[in-house]
Design a protein around this motif. Sequence first.
Motif, PDB file in Angstrom:
ATOM      1  N   LEU A   1      45.090  41.860  41.544  1.00 24.57           N
ATOM      2  CA  LEU A   1      44.619  40.563  41.066  1.00 24.57           C
ATOM      3  C   LEU A   1      43.179  40.309  41.508  1.00 24.57           C
ATOM      4  O   LEU A   1      42.382  39.744  40.751  1.00 24.57           O
ATOM      5  CB  LEU A   1      45.534  39.448  41.562  1.00 24.57           C
ATOM      6  CG  LEU A   1      46.914  39.375  40.913  1.00 24.57           C
ATOM      7  CD1 LEU A   1      47.756  38.299  41.570  1.00 24.57           C
ATOM      8  CD2 LEU A   1      46.805  39.116  39.426  1.00 24.57           C
TER       9      LEU A   1
ATOM     10  N   GLY B   1      40.337  39.890  38.776  1.00 24.48           N
ATOM     11  CA  GLY B   1      39.638  38.616  38.804  1.00 24.48           C
ATOM     12  C   GLY B   1      38.137  38.800  38.969  1.00 24.48           C
ATOM     13  O   GLY B   1      37.340  38.153  38.294  1.00 24.48           O
TER      14      GLY B   1
ATOM     15  N   ARG C   1      35.472  31.092  29.496  1.00 26.97           N
ATOM     16  CA  ARG C   1      36.907  31.384  29.596  1.00 26.97           C
ATOM     17  C   ARG C   1      37.158  32.603  30.468  1.00 26.97           C
ATOM     18  O   ARG C   1      38.113  32.628  31.256  1.00 26.97           O
ATOM     19  CB  ARG C   1      37.506  31.594  28.206  1.00 26.97           C
ATOM     20  CG  ARG C   1      37.914  30.294  27.569  1.00 26.97           C
ATOM     21  CD  ARG C   1      38.639  30.530  26.282  1.00 26.97           C
ATOM     22  NE  ARG C   1      37.715  30.107  25.231  1.00 26.97           N
ATOM     23  CZ  ARG C   1      37.690  30.573  24.015  1.00 26.97           C
ATOM     24  NH1 ARG C   1      38.524  31.498  23.650  1.00 26.97           N
ATOM     25  NH2 ARG C   1      36.831  30.126  23.145  1.00 26.97           N
TER      26      ARG C   1
ATOM     27  N   GLY D   1      36.752  31.513  34.001  1.00 20.87           N
ATOM     28  CA  GLY D   1      37.895  30.683  34.396  1.00 20.87           C
ATOM     29  C   GLY D   1      39.130  31.508  34.703  1.00 20.87           C
ATOM     30  O   GLY D   1      39.798  31.301  35.725  1.00 20.87           O
ATOM     31  N   TRP D   2      39.447  32.467  33.824  1.00 19.88           N
ATOM     32  CA  TRP D   2      40.600  33.324  34.079  1.00 19.88           C
ATOM     33  C   TRP D   2      40.383  34.184  35.320  1.00 19.88           C
ATOM     34  O   TRP D   2      41.319  34.474  36.072  1.00 19.88           O
ATOM     35  CB  TRP D   2      40.906  34.212  32.874  1.00 19.88           C
ATOM     36  CG  TRP D   2      41.663  33.505  31.808  1.00 19.88           C
ATOM     37  CD1 TRP D   2      41.220  33.168  30.571  1.00 19.88           C
ATOM     38  CD2 TRP D   2      43.012  33.026  31.888  1.00 19.88           C
ATOM     39  NE1 TRP D   2      42.204  32.501  29.881  1.00 19.88           N
ATOM     40  CE2 TRP D   2      43.307  32.404  30.664  1.00 19.88           C
ATOM     41  CE3 TRP D   2      43.985  33.048  32.880  1.00 19.88           C
ATOM     42  CZ2 TRP D   2      44.539  31.826  30.398  1.00 19.88           C
ATOM     43  CZ3 TRP D   2      45.214  32.472  32.617  1.00 19.88           C
ATOM     44  CH2 TRP D   2      45.475  31.877  31.391  1.00 19.88           C
TER      45      TRP D   2
ATOM     46  N   VAL E   1      38.666  33.337  38.005  1.00 19.55           N
ATOM     47  CA  VAL E   1      38.880  32.483  39.177  1.00 19.55           C
ATOM     48  C   VAL E   1      40.372  32.255  39.404  1.00 19.55           C
ATOM     49  O   VAL E   1      40.852  32.267  40.545  1.00 19.55           O
ATOM     50  CB  VAL E   1      38.122  31.146  39.002  1.00 19.55           C
ATOM     51  CG1 VAL E   1      38.528  30.140  40.044  1.00 19.55           C
ATOM     52  CG2 VAL E   1      36.626  31.397  39.045  1.00 19.55           C
ATOM     53  N   ILE E   2      41.124  32.067  38.322  1.00 18.87           N
ATOM     54  CA  ILE E   2      42.580  31.893  38.452  1.00 18.87           C
ATOM     55  C   ILE E   2      43.218  33.144  39.057  1.00 18.87           C
ATOM     56  O   ILE E   2      44.066  33.054  39.953  1.00 18.87           O
ATOM     57  CB  ILE E   2      43.206  31.538  37.089  1.00 18.87           C
ATOM     58  CG1 ILE E   2      42.789  30.121  36.682  1.00 18.87           C
ATOM     59  CG2 ILE E   2      44.723  31.666  37.126  1.00 18.87           C
ATOM     60  CD1 ILE E   2      43.159  29.750  35.264  1.00 18.87           C
ATOM     61  N   LEU E   3      42.812  34.323  38.585  1.00 23.12           N
ATOM     62  CA  LEU E   3      43.366  35.568  39.136  1.00 23.12           C
ATOM     63  C   LEU E   3      42.977  35.754  40.599  1.00 23.12           C
ATOM     64  O   LEU E   3      43.784  36.241  41.405  1.00 23.12           O
ATOM     65  CB  LEU E   3      42.913  36.766  38.307  1.00 23.12           C
ATOM     66  CG  LEU E   3      43.606  36.944  36.963  1.00 23.12           C
ATOM     67  CD1 LEU E   3      43.035  38.153  36.239  1.00 23.12           C
ATOM     68  CD2 LEU E   3      45.106  37.097  37.138  1.00 23.12           C
TER      69      LEU E   3
ATOM     70  N   ALA F   1      42.456  33.360  42.746  1.00 24.47           N
ATOM     71  CA  ALA F   1      43.289  32.427  43.515  1.00 24.47           C
ATOM     72  C   ALA F   1      44.715  32.952  43.639  1.00 24.47           C
ATOM     73  O   ALA F   1      45.322  32.872  44.715  1.00 24.47           O
ATOM     74  CB  ALA F   1      43.278  31.050  42.855  1.00 24.47           C
ATOM     75  N   LEU F   2      45.264  33.506  42.557  1.00 21.18           N
ATOM     76  CA  LEU F   2      46.610  34.089  42.633  1.00 21.18           C
ATOM     77  C   LEU F   2      46.650  35.279  43.578  1.00 21.18           C
ATOM     78  O   LEU F   2      47.641  35.490  44.283  1.00 21.18           O
ATOM     79  CB  LEU F   2      47.089  34.495  41.241  1.00 21.18           C
ATOM     80  CG  LEU F   2      47.469  33.365  40.311  1.00 21.18           C
ATOM     81  CD1 LEU F   2      47.806  33.912  38.916  1.00 21.18           C
ATOM     82  CD2 LEU F   2      48.638  32.587  40.865  1.00 21.18           C
TER      83      LEU F   2
END
Length: 99
Positions: free
Chosen positions: A9, A13, A69, A72-73, A75-77, A79-80
Amino acid sequence: MKDWIAGLLAVLGTLLVLAGATVTVVKTLTPDQSAQPAGATTGTDPLGGTATNGNRFSRWLHRINAADRLIGWGVILLALGAVAAGAIEFNLGASAGTR
């Protein structure tokens, strides 16, 4: 196994954030070939219809450009990945106050 997932991840990310940043930089440095002449109007709204709540969110989502986008994805990955690695923890608890 948890470390592999966190590492994957983090790598994905990071790649998404870098790809989004690269697209943004390339768009900034290259001249815009699709510029419209002054006074030209764009066509109708591609999503059409009236502005209901669901449609309003859909319009907002489609207005975000592809580079943003990707970032954004990414940053989400990231964080996960941090959650999977244990760098971020969530502790949820409840108690019934009986006396």
